[in-house]
Structure formats: structure tokens, C-alpha cells
Design a protein around this motif. Structure first.
Motif, mmCIF file in Angstrom:
data_model
loop_
_atom_site.group_PDB
_atom_site.id
_atom_site.type_symbol
_atom_site.label_atom_id
_atom_site.label_comp_id
_atom_site.label_asym_id
_atom_site.label_seq_id
_atom_site.Cartn_x
_atom_site.Cartn_y
_atom_site.Cartn_z
ATOM 1 N N ARG A 212 6.235 21.069 -4.097
ATOM 2 C CA ARG A 212 5.747 19.853 -3.449
ATOM 3 C C ARG A 212 5.003 18.959 -4.424
ATOM 4 N NH1 ARG A 212 3.423 21.929 2.475
ATOM 5 N NH2 ARG A 212 5.334 23.013 3.127
ATOM 6 N N ALA A 213 4.184 19.558 -5.267
ATOM 7 C CA ALA A 213 3.430 18.763 -6.247
ATOM 8 C C ALA A 213 4.370 18.054 -7.217
ATOM 9 C CB ALA A 213 2.458 19.654 -7.007
ATOM 10 N N LEU A 214 5.365 18.781 -7.718
ATOM 11 C CA LEU A 214 6.300 18.186 -8.678
ATOM 12 C C LEU A 214 7.181 17.148 -8.005
ATOM 13 C CD1 LEU A 214 7.408 21.243 -10.862
ATOM 14 C CD2 LEU A 214 5.437 19.749 -11.098
ATOM 15 N N GLY A 215 7.610 17.435 -6.773
ATOM 16 C CA GLY A 215 8.454 16.479 -6.061
ATOM 17 C C GLY A 215 7.742 15.178 -5.808
ATOM 18 N N GLU A 216 6.498 15.247 -5.406
ATOM 19 C CA GLU A 216 5.739 14.023 -5.129
ATOM 20 C C GLU A 216 5.476 13.219 -6.395
ATOM 21 O OE1 GLU A 216 2.265 15.364 -3.098
ATOM 22 O OE2 GLU A 216 3.397 16.110 -1.356
ATOM 23 N N ALA A 217 5.488 13.903 -7.554
ATOM 24 C CA ALA A 217 5.269 13.201 -8.823
ATOM 25 C C ALA A 217 6.572 12.740 -9.458
ATOM 26 C CB ALA A 217 4.525 14.115 -9.789
ATOM 27 N N GLY A 218 7.689 13.043 -8.810
ATOM 28 C CA GLY A 218 8.979 12.654 -9.362
ATOM 29 C C GLY A 218 9.394 13.484 -10.566
ATOM 30 N N ALA A 219 8.783 14.651 -10.729
ATOM 31 C CA ALA A 219 9.114 15.526 -11.850
ATOM 32 C C ALA A 219 10.255 16.460 -11.468
ATOM 33 C CB ALA A 219 7.884 16.333 -12.269
ATOM 34 N N GLN A 220 10.850 17.059 -12.487
ATOM 35 C CA GLN A 220 11.936 18.011 -12.261
ATOM 36 C C GLN A 220 11.414 19.207 -11.476
ATOM 37 O OE1 GLN A 220 14.336 18.973 -15.774
ATOM 38 N NE2 GLN A 220 14.236 21.138 -15.214
ATOM 39 N N MET A 221 12.230 19.697 -10.520
ATOM 40 C CA MET A 221 11.834 20.851 -9.737
ATOM 41 C C MET A 221 11.661 22.076 -10.639
ATOM 42 S SD MET A 221 11.341 20.429 -6.426
ATOM 43 C CE MET A 221 10.357 19.052 -7.024
ATOM 44 N N PRO A 222 10.699 22.949 -10.329
ATOM 45 C CA PRO A 222 10.465 24.116 -11.189
ATOM 46 C C PRO A 222 11.630 25.093 -11.138
ATOM 47 C CG PRO A 222 9.210 24.319 -9.154
ATOM 48 C CD PRO A 222 9.800 22.934 -9.157
ATOM 49 N N VAL A 223 11.929 25.679 -12.276
ATOM 50 C CA VAL A 223 12.940 26.719 -12.347
ATOM 51 C C VAL A 223 12.249 28.045 -12.076
ATOM 52 C CG1 VAL A 223 14.601 27.909 -13.819
ATOM 53 C CG2 VAL A 223 14.302 25.425 -14.012
ATOM 54 N N GLU A 224 12.811 28.844 -11.166
ATOM 55 C CA GLU A 224 12.217 30.139 -10.848
ATOM 56 C C GLU A 224 12.858 31.224 -11.713
ATOM 57 O OE1 GLU A 224 11.376 33.173 -7.075
ATOM 58 O OE2 GLU A 224 12.721 31.457 -6.836
ATOM 59 N N VAL A 225 12.007 31.961 -12.416
ATOM 60 C CA VAL A 225 12.453 33.098 -13.226
ATOM 61 C C VAL A 225 11.793 34.346 -12.659
ATOM 62 C CG1 VAL A 225 12.347 34.185 -15.499
ATOM 63 C CG2 VAL A 225 12.773 31.725 -15.312
ATOM 64 N N ARG A 226 12.585 35.340 -12.310
ATOM 65 C CA ARG A 226 12.040 36.555 -11.719
ATOM 66 C C ARG A 226 11.879 37.648 -12.767
ATOM 67 N NH1 ARG A 226 13.191 37.579 -5.487
ATOM 68 N NH2 ARG A 226 12.895 35.443 -4.760
ATOM 69 N N MET A 227 10.783 38.410 -12.629
ATOM 70 C CA MET A 227 10.525 39.497 -13.562
ATOM 71 C C MET A 227 10.230 40.778 -12.791
ATOM 72 S SD MET A 227 6.605 38.812 -14.875
ATOM 73 C CE MET A 227 6.414 40.514 -15.385
ATOM 74 N N ASP A 228 10.509 41.899 -13.435
ATOM 75 C CA ASP A 228 10.242 43.211 -12.853
ATOM 76 C C ASP A 228 8.820 43.613 -13.206
ATOM 77 O OD1 ASP A 228 10.144 45.781 -11.951
ATOM 78 O OD2 ASP A 228 11.692 46.566 -13.306
#
Length: 356
Positions: A212-228
Motif C-alpha cells: 500500500r505504501a509503495l502503491g500510493e507513492a507510485g513506486a514499483q510493487m515489492p518483490v516477495e522472496v521467500r526463505m527457509d
């Protein structure tokens, strides 16, 4: 020679009758010393207490409950006792319950719903005063069913929704938003979110707040990286490789918690990347070590020990006749330290790449 069966018959728990006989008082006087000492004369109370020590008297929890008194046992069921967040959370629970003369039995579910169910069943069989639980998922009806059967339940780090239970929750969407707004304010536009291979609502909410924060700022959506998180060394090494493979590679990373954030910082350093000069890192929780590692960790703080203490307070209140179920929601706070800074010139709009 006394055999094992005879020995067991000889060794038995001393009861109130034994104490009364040793002290030369009635059983009702012993009961008053245990449950209402203010009505017993000091000299008599001292004599009874000395008799208890002499005969090895230990109060019986089941007998206490048969007399209609609340149990002194409380179950605390959290996701992972090895995580410093849950250790600190349980300290808050234990601090308050110790004041009330209760004993905390702390259990880990390891984010396994089947294990959570087994623990809950075992605890319920002990007729505890209540159970404080951090759920493994979104199926919360089982907790309301436990409460209906007579064992109070307080949800911790989970909103109660429409359930008639007490709950202590954190606005994790707001927490994720705070992390995003902090990085956006520093000038970051390519931000990643490192989550875990297990999926729980609080972590999903943090990612939603960041989006939501990035979307409202017009920034690229965050990429989700999953870790074990079961193997932090291997998990963070793989997470760093995944982050560096992105194009453009992120200038900042928000982690699901402080443990993962610190492990990620070390993994980045092993790859020759500097934090925050090359990559900014934000944690979540503000566990006790976060301010003392080098570099000190920027993180989203929630009042860990107080969360546990409030949950314990709500559980104790369950035994009062005027008690009404309530939900307390805490808003987290961004704590800026040394792992975040403006993006470097290496993150130019032209390349967005960093040296490997």
C-alpha cells in the motif's frame, strides 16, 4: 526387603490431615492458612507452616480445583520459542502471571497446525486456568470451542474478528506501511520483501502494508522472496542470490522479522555488499538485540513484553463475574537505526544493478 510396590505404598504425598495432626490444629485451620491466611493468628499460622515443611506437604492442584478454586496453570502456545520475539513475549506473560501466583507452561507449535491441535488437546486435559495462544493460521473457531467447553482462551498477535474471545493484536498492515514509508522517504524505489516459507496472517499483513505504501507513492510493487527459516544460513544465502538475480536488483529489503533481517545482513556482507551503503535492510519486532548488533538494525517496533503482559491480564480477568471479552490493538512504531540510508549511486536509473 521392601519391594517396589511396597515402597510406592510407603512413599505417598502428605495431606492436610497430616499437617493438622503435626501442628495440633483442625483441618479447617490448615485450609484457612492455605486459602485465607489473614483470618489465622500469626502464631498459629507459623506453627502450621512449620508443620507443612516438616511433613513435606505440597498443595494439590486438582484438589484445589475440586473446591471451586481456579487452577494455577496457564498454557502459553506460540509459534517458535527459539525466536527471541516469542521468548520476550513469554517473559511478559510470565511476569504478570507470576504476580498472580500462576505457573506458565510454554509450548511451541513450530507453525504446524497438527502440532498446535495436539498441544491444545493436552493442555485442555489439564484443566488449566486458561490458554494464551498465537494461532498458526486463520482457523480460529477451534479456540472459541475450547472456551465454550470451559477453558478461557486469549488470542495473541491475532485479531478476534467475530469471535467472542479476548484478543491482543498488532496492526501489522500499519507496520508494513511504516517500513515502506521510511524507505520511500530515503529515496528507495526498488524494494523487496523477504518472507518465510510458512504462511501466517501477520506476515502477509506486513507485506500488504508495504504494498500500500509503495502503491500510493507510485513506486514499483515489492518483490516477495521467500526463505527457509528452519536453516537461517542456507535460507538467507538463497534469499540473497534471489535478490541479486532481480533486474533491477532492490536497493532496500524489508524482512519478516529481526532474526531474518540480521541473518540477511550477514549474508549480504559475505557477498561483499555493504549495509546500508549498497543495500538497506529493515527488520520487524525490535527484539532486545536489534539495537546492539553492528550495524544497529532499523526495525518496526511492537511492544513485545507488554503484549504478553496484557494478554495475561485479560486471561486473569476471565475469572471475574463482570468480565466482558475485549480486543486490544497496538500500533507499531518505526525505529530508524544504522541499516538504512539513501540508495547509493550504484542504483542508477540506467542500470539498477550492483556488482556481484
Amino acid at each position: 526387603m521392601i519391594d517396589a510396590a511396597q515402597q510406592r505404598a510407603v512413599v505417598r504425598r502428605s495431606g492436610m490431615r497430616d499437617v493438622a495432626r503435626a501442628a495440633g490444629v483442625s483441618i479447617s485451620t490448615v485450609a484457612n492458612v492455605l486459602n485465607n491466611p489473614a483470618v489465622v493468628a500469626d502464631a498459629t499460622r507459623t506453627r502450621v507452616e512449620e508443620a507443612m515443611a516438616a511433613v513435606g506437604f505440597v498443595r494439590s492442584g486438582p484438589a484445589r480445583q475440586l473446591r471451586g478454586l481456579p487452577s494455577r496453570l496457564v498454557g502459553s502456545v506460540t509459534l517458535d520459542q527459539a525466536n527471541p520475539f516469542y521468548a520476550e513475549l513469554n517473559r511478559g506473560i510470565e511476569d504478570r502471571l507470576d504476580e498472580a501466583g500462576c505457573l506458565v507452561l510454554a509450548c511451541s507449535t513450530d507453525i504446524q497446525p497438527d502440532k498446535e491441535l495436539r498441544i491444545l488437546r493436552l493442555l485442555e486435559e489439564q484443566s488449566p486456568r486458561g490458554i494464551i495462544v498465537t494461532p498458526t493460521g486463520e482457523n480460529l473457531e477451534q479456540f472459541e470451542a475450547i472456551a465454550r467447553r470451559g477453558t478461557p482462551v486469549v488470542l495473541l498477535d491475532a485479531p478476534r474478528g467475530a469471535l467472542d474471545l479476548c484478543a491482543v493484536a498488532v496492526d501489522h498492515v500499519a507496520g508494513g506501511r511504516l517500513a515502506g514509508e521510511h524507505l520511500l522517504g530515503l529515496g528507495h524505489r526498488h524494494i523487496a520483501f523477504v518472507s518465510a516459507t510458512w504462511d501466517v496472517p501477520p506476515v502477509r499483513d506486513r507485506l500488504e502494508g508495504l504494498r500500500r505504501a509503495l502503491g500510493e507513492a507510485g513506486a514499483q510493487m515489492p518483490v516477495e522472496v521467500r526463505m527457509d527459516q528452519g536453516d537461517l544460513y542456507r535460507g538467507t544465502e538463497e534469499a540473497v542470490l534471489a535478490l541479486l538475480a532481480l533486474d533491477p536488483s532492490p536497493s532496500a529489503v524489508v524482512c519478516l522479522n529481526d532474526v531474518a533481517a540480521l541473518a540477511l545482513v550477514r549474508a549480504l556482507e559475505r557477498r561483499g555488499l555493504r549495509v546500508p551503503a549498497d543495500v538497506s535492510v529493515v527488520g520487524y519486532d525490535d527484539v532486545p538485540f536489534a539495537a546492539h548488533v553492528q550495524p544497529a538494525l532499523t526495525t518496526v517496533r511492537r511492544p513485545i513484553r507488554n503484549l504478553g503482559r496484557i494478554a495475561a491480564e485479560l486471561l486473569l480477568a476471565e475469572s471475574t463475574p463482570t468480565h466482558h471479552h475485549e480486543e486490544q490493538v497496538f500500533r507499531p512504531k518505526l525505529v530508524s537505526r544504522a541499516t538504512t540510508a539513501p540508495p547509493s549511486s550504484l542504483h542508477s536509473a540506467a542500470s539498477g544493478r550492483r556488482p556481484r
